[in-house]
Design an enzyme around this catalytic site. Sequence first.
Site, short mmCIF file in Angstrom:
data_model
loop_
_atom_site.label_atom_id
_atom_site.label_comp_id
_atom_site.label_asym_id
_atom_site.label_seq_id
_atom_site.Cartn_x
_atom_site.Cartn_y
_atom_site.Cartn_z
N TYR A 125 0.84 -1.20 0.00
CA TYR A 125 0.00 0.00 0.00
C TYR A 125 0.88 1.26 0.00
O TYR A 125 2.08 1.19 0.23
CB TYR A 125 -0.92 -0.01 1.23
CG TYR A 125 -2.06 0.97 1.13
CD1 TYR A 125 -3.04 0.81 0.15
CD2 TYR A 125 -2.15 2.06 1.98
CE1 TYR A 125 -4.08 1.72 0.04
CE2 TYR A 125 -3.19 2.97 1.88
CZ TYR A 125 -4.15 2.80 0.89
OH TYR A 125 -5.17 3.71 0.78
N ASN A 143 -20.38 -3.76 -6.88
CA ASN A 143 -20.81 -4.38 -5.62
C ASN A 143 -19.79 -4.17 -4.51
O ASN A 143 -19.99 -4.67 -3.40
CB ASN A 143 -21.05 -5.88 -5.81
CG ASN A 143 -19.80 -6.61 -6.28
OD1 ASN A 143 -19.01 -6.07 -7.05
ND2 ASN A 143 -19.60 -7.83 -5.82
N SER A 144 -18.70 -3.47 -4.78
CA SER A 144 -17.71 -3.18 -3.72
C SER A 144 -18.34 -2.21 -2.72
O SER A 144 -19.41 -1.64 -2.97
CB SER A 144 -16.46 -2.55 -4.34
OG SER A 144 -16.77 -1.28 -4.87
N GLY A 145 -17.64 -2.02 -1.59
CA GLY A 145 -18.13 -1.05 -0.62
C GLY A 145 -18.26 0.33 -1.24
O GLY A 145 -19.29 1.01 -1.07
N VAL A 146 -17.25 0.76 -1.97
CA VAL A 146 -17.31 2.06 -2.63
C VAL A 146 -18.47 2.06 -3.64
O VAL A 146 -19.27 3.00 -3.69
CB VAL A 146 -16.00 2.40 -3.37
CG1 VAL A 146 -16.13 3.74 -4.11
CG2 VAL A 146 -14.82 2.45 -2.40
N GLY A 174 -9.07 2.42 -7.60
CA GLY A 174 -8.72 1.10 -7.09
C GLY A 174 -8.09 0.28 -8.21
O GLY A 174 -8.26 0.60 -9.40
N MET A 192 -8.13 -3.48 -8.34
CA MET A 192 -8.39 -4.84 -7.86
C MET A 192 -7.84 -5.92 -8.79
O MET A 192 -7.46 -6.99 -8.33
CB MET A 192 -9.90 -5.05 -7.64
CG MET A 192 -10.51 -4.22 -6.53
SD MET A 192 -9.74 -4.33 -4.90
CE MET A 192 -9.94 -6.03 -4.46
N TRP A 201 -7.23 9.57 -4.39
CA TRP A 201 -6.88 8.86 -3.14
C TRP A 201 -7.44 9.68 -2.00
O TRP A 201 -7.04 10.84 -1.80
CB TRP A 201 -5.36 8.73 -3.02
CG TRP A 201 -4.92 7.82 -1.92
CD1 TRP A 201 -5.62 6.78 -1.36
CD2 TRP A 201 -3.66 7.87 -1.24
NE1 TRP A 201 -4.87 6.17 -0.38
CE2 TRP A 201 -3.66 6.81 -0.29
CE3 TRP A 201 -2.52 8.67 -1.34
CZ2 TRP A 201 -2.59 6.55 0.56
CZ3 TRP A 201 -1.45 8.40 -0.49
CH2 TRP A 201 -1.49 7.36 0.43
N LYS A 245 -18.80 -7.20 3.23
CA LYS A 245 -17.68 -6.59 3.96
C LYS A 245 -17.53 -7.29 5.31
O LYS A 245 -18.52 -7.48 6.03
CB LYS A 245 -18.03 -5.11 4.14
CG LYS A 245 -17.04 -4.25 4.81
CD LYS A 245 -15.78 -4.00 4.03
CE LYS A 245 -15.88 -3.06 2.87
NZ LYS A 245 -14.65 -3.06 2.04
N1 LIG Z 1 -8.47 5.62 -3.79
C1 LIG Z 1 -9.14 5.71 -2.66
O1 LIG Z 1 -9.17 6.74 -2.00
C2 LIG Z 1 -9.90 4.51 -2.21
C3 LIG Z 1 -10.82 4.60 -1.15
C4 LIG Z 1 -11.55 3.46 -0.81
C5 LIG Z 1 -11.31 2.27 -1.49
N2 LIG Z 1 -10.37 2.24 -2.46
C6 LIG Z 1 -10.07 1.03 -3.22
O2 LIG Z 1 -11.26 0.63 -3.83
C7 LIG Z 1 -11.23 -0.78 -4.01
C8 LIG Z 1 -12.51 -1.35 -3.43
O3 LIG Z 1 -12.53 -1.15 -2.02
P1 LIG Z 1 -13.80 -1.64 -1.19
O4 LIG Z 1 -13.56 -1.50 0.24
O5 LIG Z 1 -14.98 -0.99 -1.78
O6 LIG Z 1 -13.76 -3.19 -1.62
P2 LIG Z 1 -14.65 -4.42 -1.22
O7 LIG Z 1 -15.93 -3.96 -0.63
O8 LIG Z 1 -13.80 -5.36 -0.46
O9 LIG Z 1 -14.97 -5.07 -2.64
C9 LIG Z 1 -13.95 -5.53 -3.46
C10 LIG Z 1 -14.45 -5.44 -4.89
O10 LIG Z 1 -13.39 -5.74 -5.77
C11 LIG Z 1 -13.84 -6.69 -6.72
N3 LIG Z 1 -12.71 -7.49 -7.15
C12 LIG Z 1 -11.89 -8.21 -6.38
N4 LIG Z 1 -10.92 -8.78 -7.12
C13 LIG Z 1 -11.17 -8.43 -8.40
C14 LIG Z 1 -10.54 -8.71 -9.63
N5 LIG Z 1 -9.44 -9.48 -9.70
N6 LIG Z 1 -11.07 -8.18 -10.75
C15 LIG Z 1 -12.17 -7.41 -10.68
N7 LIG Z 1 -12.81 -7.10 -9.54
C16 LIG Z 1 -12.31 -7.61 -8.41
C17 LIG Z 1 -14.88 -7.50 -5.98
O11 LIG Z 1 -15.73 -8.09 -6.93
P3 LIG Z 1 -16.28 -9.61 -6.82
O12 LIG Z 1 -17.49 -9.55 -5.95
O13 LIG Z 1 -16.56 -9.93 -8.21
O14 LIG Z 1 -15.18 -10.44 -6.20
C18 LIG Z 1 -15.59 -6.38 -5.21
O15 LIG Z 1 -16.48 -5.71 -6.03
C19 LIG Z 1 -9.96 -1.26 -3.32
O16 LIG Z 1 -8.94 -1.37 -4.31
C20 LIG Z 1 -9.65 -0.15 -2.36
O17 LIG Z 1 -8.29 -0.09 -2.01
C21 LIG Z 1 -9.68 3.33 -2.83
#
Ligand SMILES: NC(=O)c1ccc[n+]([C@@H]2O[C@H](COP(=O)([O-])OP(=O)(O)OC[C@H]3O[C@@H](n4cnc5c(N)ncnc54)[C@H](OP(=O)(O)O)[C@@H]3O)[C@@H](O)[C@H]2O)c1
Length: 372
Positions: free
Chosen positions: A93, A192-195, A285, A287, A310, A367
């Site tokens: 990270y 479907n992610s948290g975001v 992100g 992923m 970010w 989550k």
């Molecule tokens: N830049 C920023 O400020 C910021 C802030 C918050 C979060 N983020 C980033 O946003 C992303 C999501 O965070 P979150 O907490 O919302 O995640 P989360 O709720 O854990 O959900 C993860 C998501 O990623 C998908 N995923 C996982 N592996 C994948 C792959 N190989 N290819 C495509 N999709 C994949 C999952 O889909 P499936 O259901 O299909 O597995 C699910 O939709 C992370 O990378 C996190 O670091 C960034």
Amino acid sequence: MWALRVALAQLRPRPQRGPQRDAARRAASSASRSAAGGAAGVRALVYAQHGEPVKVVELKTLELSSLGRSDVRMKMLAAPVNPADINMIQGTYGIHPELPAIGGNEGVGQVVEVGSAVTGVKPGDWVIPADMNLGTWRAEAVVSEESLIVIPNDIPLLCAATLSVNPCTAYRLLSDFEQLRPGDSIIQNAANSGVGQAVIQIAAALGLRTINVVRDRPDLQKLTDRLKDLGAEHVFTEEAMRKPEMKDFFKNFPRPRLALNCVGGRSSTELMRHLGYSGTMVTYGGMAKQPVTASVSSFIFKDIKLRGFWVSQWKKDKGTDQFKEMILTLCDFIHRGQLTAPACSQVPLQDYRVALEASMKPFISSKQILTM
Ligand SMILES: NC(=O)c1ccc[n+]([C@@H]2O[C@H](COP(=O)([O-])OP(=O)(O)OC[C@H]3O[C@@H](n4cnc5c(N)ncnc54)[C@H](OP(=O)(O)O)[C@@H]3O)[C@@H](O)[C@H]2O)c1
């Protein structure tokens, strides 16, 4: 009892300016004090080296430090396992805490006791971290007042535990890159992610139309129904987005002005392909761990803009007051019933391995929330 020195946060990628740097240092050093002295033992999830989370994270009993004049003692109520937490443990990270460190960057705690110089926080208040790196995967902590933000305690616990990262990110993504008006459309992957779930809800509340892309899975219909219940207008699989039929779809649907990329690789190329003229794709992100590749024609003939976001940098740039303001705005969405917590599974702290493993599995759509 295992003595822990949780270290100062090292923010590598960008130099920080004065007040933010000081705030980060004070927050991290107060986290360090919380695990350093005093008598009472508190359970915490600690890692002493980088690696696979289930292998390197351990449940330890730490000493709680005594309360300083400007400190707050809080018991943690709930804390999620986010991809950033996993990446921090893996050492991949953008923030690298000195080791050993307590895991977890987000969560909600309840204030138990405050130091004599504390003015903005009182026992009973619910508090969330003002910044990354607080170490939220623990039963109790003593931290500085300024490392916390007070939130209303009449919102659901799971909303509070997941408030400071993903809904903030969703809100900024929808606010800061294109001037969107009701009726405009946006497109996002990993919907479907948290975001993604927060984007769906905030977008619906703002009158924005959404195209939501998810990976195909056995229970696709169930997931689609759930996202539509949250306010998603259209849900497509990655495969469907590549089909020629999408041309017909866009005869009756406005081309998105904003694309939100959580994945990278082919998925982001598809988002760009469907963007409207002069639209913006924001990558927040990665992923798929694949680079974002843009065609030359998308620049020449569509003049698309590629940006990044970010939330940690946003907080540093804007400061705590604007962060607090945004948190209150998001609490208004929650109070109005327009923003709920993501789908969650609550896991007791001692069963952390279950939560860590589940959080890294595909298609979980839930989550993992550690409860203390
Ligand atoms: N830049 C920023 O400020 C910021 C802030 C918050 C979060 N983020 C980033 O946003 C992303 C999501 O965070 P979150 O907490 O919302 O995640 P989360 O709720 O854990 O959900 C993860 C998501 O990623 C998908 N995923 C996982 N592996 C994948 C792959 N190989 N290819 C495509 N999709 C994949 C999952 O889909 P499936 O259901 O299909 O597995 C699910 O939709 C992370 O990378 C996190 O670091 C960034």
